[in-house]
Motif scaffolding. Structure first.
Motif, mmCIF file in Angstrom:
data_model
loop_
_atom_site.group_PDB
_atom_site.id
_atom_site.type_symbol
_atom_site.label_atom_id
_atom_site.label_comp_id
_atom_site.label_asym_id
_atom_site.label_seq_id
_atom_site.Cartn_x
_atom_site.Cartn_y
_atom_site.Cartn_z
ATOM 1 N N PRO A 76 0.618 -1.130 0.142
ATOM 2 C CA PRO A 76 0.134 -0.089 -0.007
ATOM 3 C C PRO A 76 0.735 1.250 -0.080
ATOM 4 N N LEU A 77 1.748 1.625 -1.225
ATOM 5 C CA LEU A 77 2.425 2.796 -1.204
ATOM 6 C C LEU A 77 2.095 3.511 -2.574
ATOM 7 N N PRO A 78 1.557 4.821 -2.145
ATOM 8 C CA PRO A 78 1.079 5.328 -3.455
ATOM 9 C C PRO A 78 2.289 6.139 -4.326
ATOM 10 N N ASP A 79 1.913 6.327 -5.594
ATOM 11 C CA ASP A 79 2.875 7.135 -6.183
ATOM 12 C C ASP A 79 4.133 6.187 -6.811
ATOM 13 N N LEU A 80 4.002 5.119 -6.610
ATOM 14 C CA LEU A 80 5.079 4.114 -7.254
ATOM 15 C C LEU A 80 4.869 3.137 -8.065
ATOM 16 N N SER A 81 5.647 3.002 -9.200
ATOM 17 C CA SER A 81 5.426 2.272 -10.358
ATOM 18 C C SER A 81 5.482 0.655 -9.812
ATOM 19 N N ARG A 82 5.138 -0.282 -10.459
ATOM 20 C CA ARG A 82 5.202 -1.747 -10.281
ATOM 21 C C ARG A 82 6.590 -2.173 -9.862
ATOM 22 N N ALA A 83 7.636 -1.820 -10.764
ATOM 23 C CA ALA A 83 8.877 -2.207 -10.586
ATOM 24 C C ALA A 83 9.531 -1.623 -9.350
ATOM 25 N N GLU A 84 9.105 -0.178 -8.975
ATOM 26 C CA GLU A 84 9.443 0.506 -7.854
ATOM 27 C C GLU A 84 9.096 -0.168 -6.175
ATOM 28 N N LEU A 85 7.820 -0.643 -6.617
ATOM 29 C CA LEU A 85 7.182 -1.266 -5.465
ATOM 30 C C LEU A 85 7.905 -2.665 -5.294
ATOM 31 N N HIS A 86 8.201 -3.332 -6.244
ATOM 32 C CA HIS A 86 9.293 -4.430 -5.999
ATOM 33 C C HIS A 86 10.333 -4.299 -5.191
ATOM 34 N N SER A 87 10.960 -2.960 -5.726
ATOM 35 C CA SER A 87 12.435 -2.457 -4.938
ATOM 36 C C SER A 87 12.042 -2.347 -3.617
#
Lengths: 123, 146, 97
Positions: free
Chosen positions: B103-114
């Motif tokens: 649940p983190l806003p404003d992040l792309s899919r790859a950045e969420l994985h990071s």
């Protein structure tokens, strides 16, 4: 052909020798601490073998470098054995700790770590 | 451990060196995405700095940095951070350890994985550090030690 | 007893030497684990990881991505093994007899 074969395989022979040293320690030594050290040498040879089969000629570490251009698997060595061995090293340290804890409790109970004396006292 | 042979050079050098080893360990953990490094290596470095203090300045004063009773709780906390990240993604509709459901806003899919990788690296490093220190403390405990 | 173990060691060493002659040479880029596709035609994991790691997880270190993302469940198991080792040491050594 022969020179090429020796140059490509001498690493495996050295690793096999290391594995045999570890097995010799586990089989022939009578002291339990020496047996544990032999087991560690055995584990080290397995780790070395995995890292050896990961290597690739004319390739670099598996960290993607923008200077190498587009991502091509021929430019980077195989990351999978490195990943497996990274966890195996830490797990081997932890299991060696468990082994030493068992040895300490054996020593507290029987007062020796020599195998023959230990078997006599356990009767 | 007997405290009769305390060497002032050893004590000073190890106390000077320990913060830098810990700083380097934090660098290894948090820079693990962009260069060689990661949770296991950083945790081992943190444990090395604490064990160096345990060996040089003695158990009772190095307990100011990491208490003997903290070993297993901190290790369990690290494993719980790891499993909790997986369970969080499970609760938010994804599969286990599927980080793009975090649940983190404003992040792309790859950045969420990071970000998810960073979370579990912190958990792994806490677990490895605490368990390595705890094994040393348990071995030193007892009739002969301390 | 000691003689038997020595003979077994020598035989095992000969077996290792014989088996290692069938391995690809050290650093051979055409080895089976470095190819794009295996002999059966299925894709090989390592080449897939190298190609897709940065796009999938926005981090250039492939080892970290494989460790924590593609094989995250495996790493959870390893962490639990390490934690269990710590707990076992605690139970063996600190429990009052």
């Amino acid at each position: 052909m022969e020179i090429e074969f020796i140059a490509g395989h001498n690493l495996y022979w050295i690793i096999s020798l290391l594995l045999l040293v570890g097995l010799y320690g586990m089989l022939a030594k009578r002291n339990l601490v020496k047996k544990l050290v032999g087991m560690n040498i055995f584990q080290t040879s397995i780790i070395l073998f995995y890292v050896a089969i990961a290597s690739k000629k004319k390739a670099t570490v598996p960290v993607i470098d923008a200077a190498l251009g587009s991502v091509d698997p021929a430019h980077y060595i195989n990351p999978l054995p490195h990943t497996l061995m990274l966890t195996a090293i830490v797990v081997s340290v932890a299991t060696t700790g468990v082994g030493f804890a068992l040895l300490i409790s054996i020593f507290r109970r029987y007062g020796t770590l020599d195998e023959d004396t230990l078997l006599k006292r356990m009767r | 451990m007997t405290s009769s042979s305390r060497n002032p050079i050893l004590i000073t050098a190890s106390r000077l060196l320990a913060p830098f080893i810990q700083l380097f360990a934090l660098y290894v953990i948090f820079h693990g995405h962009f260069g060689p490094g990661g949770g296991f290596q950083g945790g081992a470095l943190l444990a090395a700095s604490i064990l160096m203090l345990r060996l040089s300045v003695g158990a009772e004063r190095s307990e100011l940095k990491f208490r003997k009773s903290w070993g297993t709780p901190v290790g369990a906390l690290g494993a719980m951070i790891f499993a909790g990240t997986g369970l969080l993604t499970l609760l938010l509709g994804g599969r286990f350890l599927e980080y793009h459901f975090l649940p983190l806003p404003d992040l792309s899919r790859a950045e969420l994985h990071s970000t998810g990788i960073l979370l579990i690296e912190v958990g792994v490093s806490l677990a490895v550090m605490a368990v390595l220190v705890a094994i040393y403390d348990d071995i030193m405990e007892g009739p002969g030690g301390d | 007893m000691r003689k038997i173990s020595l003979i077994a060691l020598v035989l095992f060493g000969a077996l290792l030497l014989y088996a290692s002659s069938g391995l690809p040479g050290h650093g051979d880029p055409d080895g089976p684990s470095h190819r794009e596709r295996s002999r059966a035609g299925s894709p090989v994991a390592a080449a897939h990881y190298i190609r897709h790691a940065q796009g999938d997880a926005a981090s250039p270190n492939i080892v970290t991505v494989v460790l924590a993302d593609y094989r995250g469940f495996d790493t959870l198991g390893e962490t639990v093994v390490v934690l269990t080792a710590g707990l076992v040491c605690y139970l063996i050594l600190r429990r009052s007899p």
